[in-house]
Design an enzyme around this catalytic site. Structure first.
Site, PDB file in Angstrom:
ATOM      1  N   ASP A 261     -13.832  60.749  -3.994  1.00 18.91           N
ATOM      2  CA  ASP A 261     -13.715  61.322  -2.662  1.00 18.91           C
ATOM      3  C   ASP A 261     -15.089  61.875  -2.266  1.00 18.91           C
ATOM      4  O   ASP A 261     -16.024  61.939  -3.080  1.00 18.91           O
ATOM      5  CB  ASP A 261     -12.611  62.390  -2.605  1.00 18.91           C
ATOM      6  CG  ASP A 261     -12.089  62.565  -1.171  1.00 18.91           C
ATOM      7  OD1 ASP A 261     -12.770  62.107  -0.235  1.00 18.91           O
ATOM      8  OD2 ASP A 261     -11.010  63.162  -0.988  1.00 18.91           O
TER       9      ASP A 261
HETATM   10  C1  BGC Z   1     -11.116  63.036   2.443  1.00 19.57           C
HETATM   11  C2  BGC Z   1     -10.697  61.608   2.205  1.00 19.57           C
HETATM   12  C3  BGC Z   1     -11.500  60.675   3.070  1.00 19.57           C
HETATM   13  C4  BGC Z   1     -12.964  60.892   2.812  1.00 19.57           C
HETATM   14  C5  BGC Z   1     -13.873  59.968   3.593  1.00 19.57           C
HETATM   15  C6  BGC Z   1     -12.622  63.208   2.395  1.00 19.57           C
HETATM   16  O1  BGC Z   1     -13.015  64.468   2.825  1.00 19.57           O
HETATM   17  O2  BGC Z   1     -10.497  63.857   1.486  1.00 19.57           O
HETATM   18  O3  BGC Z   1      -9.325  61.471   2.435  1.00 19.57           O
HETATM   19  O4  BGC Z   1     -11.131  59.356   2.831  1.00 19.57           O
HETATM   20  O5  BGC Z   1     -13.286  62.226   3.144  1.00 19.57           O
HETATM   21  O6  BGC Z   1     -13.931  60.290   4.911  1.00 19.57           O
END
Ligand code: BGC
Length: 721
Positions: A261
């Site tokens: 993530d």
């Molecule tokens: C979120 C994810 C997301 C990623 C990319 C993160 O802050 O937890 O769900 O896919 O950002 O944008």
């Protein structure tokens, strides 16, 4: 030698680590690291082979230009892939996931996923950071809106439908995108519902509740998995070797890519398990994480980790191979621009098709929570409708959280939808208050508008950004002065004897018992997406039947949270008139609305339940059938749920567990028999040693319209070995 091995043999360490690095562009901001700063260096990094994939860049021309740098100006010409959070649509937004889940229609789930993929893939997107599969039993947690609700069986069905829809039958097809099952796993039970907080739950709950949706995604061939930001009993998921390597890769045989993530590898330092980027990178790589999203932990940490012997090049190569294999599966080596075709000649038709699907999905997701009188559907020839509330003319809010490429414009508000359906002169619109402001000066004119109305429609709720990531709330009432507005309107309406219908927009159940009591009808609309106003008008006018059922228990009080139907009985289950049983002194135990609750304009009754065989073995499939009659005045779409309860087992089992559901459309007065199929192996559970166990004995099967035992039909089957 195949293409991947040939490439690998020519790659420098920088180029290898580049493939393991996903950089952010700044078309969307989805995390705390300052994207523009990273984005500035992006072109340079792509040319230098120091980046293998990009997030938050979309649009065929932009993507094409960036891809050209990789293919034509980097030494090895390895194409990039582009990822985006397409959570419920790209430009055309379908209802937010929690809403769409409530339609309980896996075919619909798959269709909307397919359409989102088609739309985004023409504009350069190769990967969706979706589906979000985290079971959520605490609506304070803002991300409840993104996922399957409270039930693991629903999570499994959602996983399969979304992965099939996004990826299609061939990932190399220009209209297919790689799905990312996220966030692995058990992100939902963050302590006290507070975003990014620690998680500490039993292994059994992880296994029974939080893993099944991910197992289903893997079974459906999901291309990638994203570990959660959170730690599970002290081990951050980004470094969770037993679950990522042991369970996901070894036990489930997942061979795809694990993408961290946003900055999650770097955040291993904040978790307090890594002293620096070198240790953070080591932990993540050893746990099987292939791609470092946004942070520079792999690029800067792994060279030193290699030098120190903390990791070896074989581990790096294994990750690079998986990334290159994904690019190959996506068809990018054959044509790096295959997903940059732009709108194309059939764009108008495609848009019309998508819009009509979005409208149907919106109508199917609305949950009619209460309906005391007979105000709905609105009678034809209505002369005046007072439309009140800050969400009545709020097209942009209808998008909810995660808007991808959908701009503020072109989203159908309730006002617009109703004007088209009923005629502009029928609607008297007064916002009354803003969404969360303190100004109450508009309430009086809103109340005034009730005088001349036949029906009053209140549009209340949260802003779209009050749920989703980084959007936990401790109180679940209406924000701002909306309660004051609603109470004033309800009071005047009661004095005038005029019916009030309230529509609640939110990314979670809102705790508004006073509203359920006072309004003639309340609809949970969640956030219905681009066609919100049309879908709502369809249901209000009776053109469509309200098809949604709440996929999450709806609390009466925040103090009841976490609340979910699949609880264990405990040794002193609640008994009325016995204080020493499980209960509160101040609120009932049961929720405001049970999981699966939702009214229709018909009235369905169940009877004559049958099951065959009554004695079954592990490999049998049970057929449970029930008669459904619509005794109401109108056609209805009904959802029939099948639950199980293992009353006596070696491990205490939940009082109800959802096993299957079916939907049926019945005309007024119509009757039909619905059959639900249940493989007996679904009645297994993890035994005391957490190994799956098919335990002989009696199991009760219950069929009902919601998770309310009092209104269910039941039979008993015998499991034999
Ligand atoms: C979120 C994810 C997301 C990623 C990319 C993160 O802050 O937890 O769900 O896919 O950002 O944008």
């Amino acid at each position: 030698m195949g293409r991947i091995e040939a490439l690998l043999s020519r790659m420098t360490l920088t180029e290898k680590l580049g493939q393991l690095t996903m950089s952010a562009a700044d078309q969307a901001v989805t995390g705390p690291v300052v994207a523009p700063v990273i984005a500035q260096g992006l072109a340079r990094d792509v040319r230098g082979g120091a980046v293998g994939s990009v997030l938050n860049l979309y649009g065929s021309e932009r993507v094409r230009a960036m891809q050209r740098l990789a293919v034509e100006e980097s030494r090895l010409g390895i194409p990039l892939f582009f990822g985006l959070d397409v959570i419920h649509g790209y430009r055309t937004l379908f209802p937010v996931p929690l809403a769409e889940v409530g339609a309980f229609d896996p075919e619909l789930w798959e269709q909307t996923a397919r359409e989102a993929a088609r739309e985004a893939a023409r504009e350069g997107v190769d990967m969706f950071f979706a589906p979000m599969l985290d079971v959520a039993r605490d609506p304070r947690w803002g991300r409840t809106v993104e996922g399957p609700g409270e039930d693991p069986t629903v999570g499994r069905a959602l996983a399969g439908a979304k992965v099939r829809g996004f990826q299609g039958t061939d990932l190399a097809a220009p209209d297919a995108v790689a799905a990312v099952a996220k966030h692995f796993c058990a992100y939902g039970p963050v302590q006290a519902g507070r975003e990014y907080a620690s998680v500490d739950i039993s292994e059994r709950t992880v296994l029974e509740v939080h893993m099944p949706s991910f197992a289903a995604a893997v079974e459906a061939g999901v291309a990638a998995v994203m570990p959660a930001f959170t730690d599970l009993a002290g081990i951050p998921m980004t470094a969770h070797r037993p679950l990522l390597c042991g369970w996901l890769r070894e036990r489930l045989g997942f061979q795809g890519v694990i993408v961290s993530d946003y900055n999650a590898i770097g955040e291993l330092m904040a978790h307090g398990v890594a002293a620096d980027r070198i240790e953070a990178a080591t932990l993540a790589l050893q746990a099987g994480v292939d791609i470092d999203m946004v942070a520079d932990a792999y690029r800067h940490g792994l060279p030193v980790a290699l030098e120190r012997g903390l990791v070896n090049e074989t581990q790096v190569d294994a990750a690079v191979r998986r990334v290159l294999a994904l690019k190959e599966r996506l068809g990018l080596f054959d044509d790096p621009y295959r997903r940059c075709q732009g709108p194309g000649p059939e764009a108008a038709d495609a848009l019309a098709r998508r819009r009509s699907l979005a409208r149907r999905a919106a109508a199917s997701s609305l949950v009619l929570l209460t309906h005391h009188g007979a105000v709905l559907p609105l009678r034809p020839g209505l002369r005046r409708l007072a439309l009140i509330g800050p969400l009545a003319d709020a097209g942009a809010e209808m998008r909810g959280s995660w808007v991808a490429a959908a701009t503020e414009h072109g989203q159908i508000s309730v006002l617009e939808g109703l004007r088209q359906a009923l005629g502009a002169d029928v609607i008297a619109h007064t916002p009354g208050v803003t969404l969360s402001g303190a100004d109450t000066s508009g309430i009086e004119s809103a109340v005034q508008s009730c005088e001349t109305a036949d029906v009053i429609l209140l549009c209340l709720g949260e802003a779209g950004t009050m749920s989703g990531e980084a959007a936990s709330r401790a109180g679940l009432d209406l924000p701002g002065c909306q309660r004051e507005l609603a109470l004033a309107v309800l009071e005047r309406a009661a004095a005038l004897d005029k019916p009030v219908v309230a529509i609640l927009f939110s990314g979670r159940p809102l705790v508004v018992p006073w509203l359920f009591e006072a309004a003639d009808a309340v609809i949970a609309a969640w956030f219905p997406g681009s066609e919100a106003g049309h879908g709502i008008a369809d249901v209000l006018t009776g053109r469509a039947s309200p098809g949604g059922r709440t996929p999450i228990s709806w609390p009466r009080s925040v103090g009841q949270i976490p609340i979910f139907y699949a609880q264990r009985p405990g040794g002193r289950p609640f008994a009325p008139n016995n204080r020493y049983t499980s209960q509160y002194l101040d609120v009932p135990n049961d929720p405001q609305f049970q999981f699966g609750h939702g009214l229709s304009y018909g009235r369905c009754e169940l009877g004559n339940l049958r099951v065959t065989p009554q004695r079954c073995h592990l490999h049998d499939t049970l057929e449970v059938s029930v008669e459904v009659r619509n005794t109401g005045p109108r056609a209805a779409r009904e959802t029939i749920f099948l639950f199980a309860h293992d009353r006596l087992a070696s491990v205490a089992r939940p009082v109800l567990e959802l096993k299957a559901w079916e939907q049926i459309d019945l005309q007024a007065g119509g009757q039909s028999r619905v059959t639900l199929r249940l493989p007996a192996r679904e009645l297994s559970f993890p035994g005391a040693d957490l190994q799956m166990l098919f335990e002989p004995g009696e199991v009760e099967l219950l069929v009902g319209l919601q998770a309310d035992r009092a209104c269910m039909r039941s039979v008993v089957v015998n499991l034999t070995c």
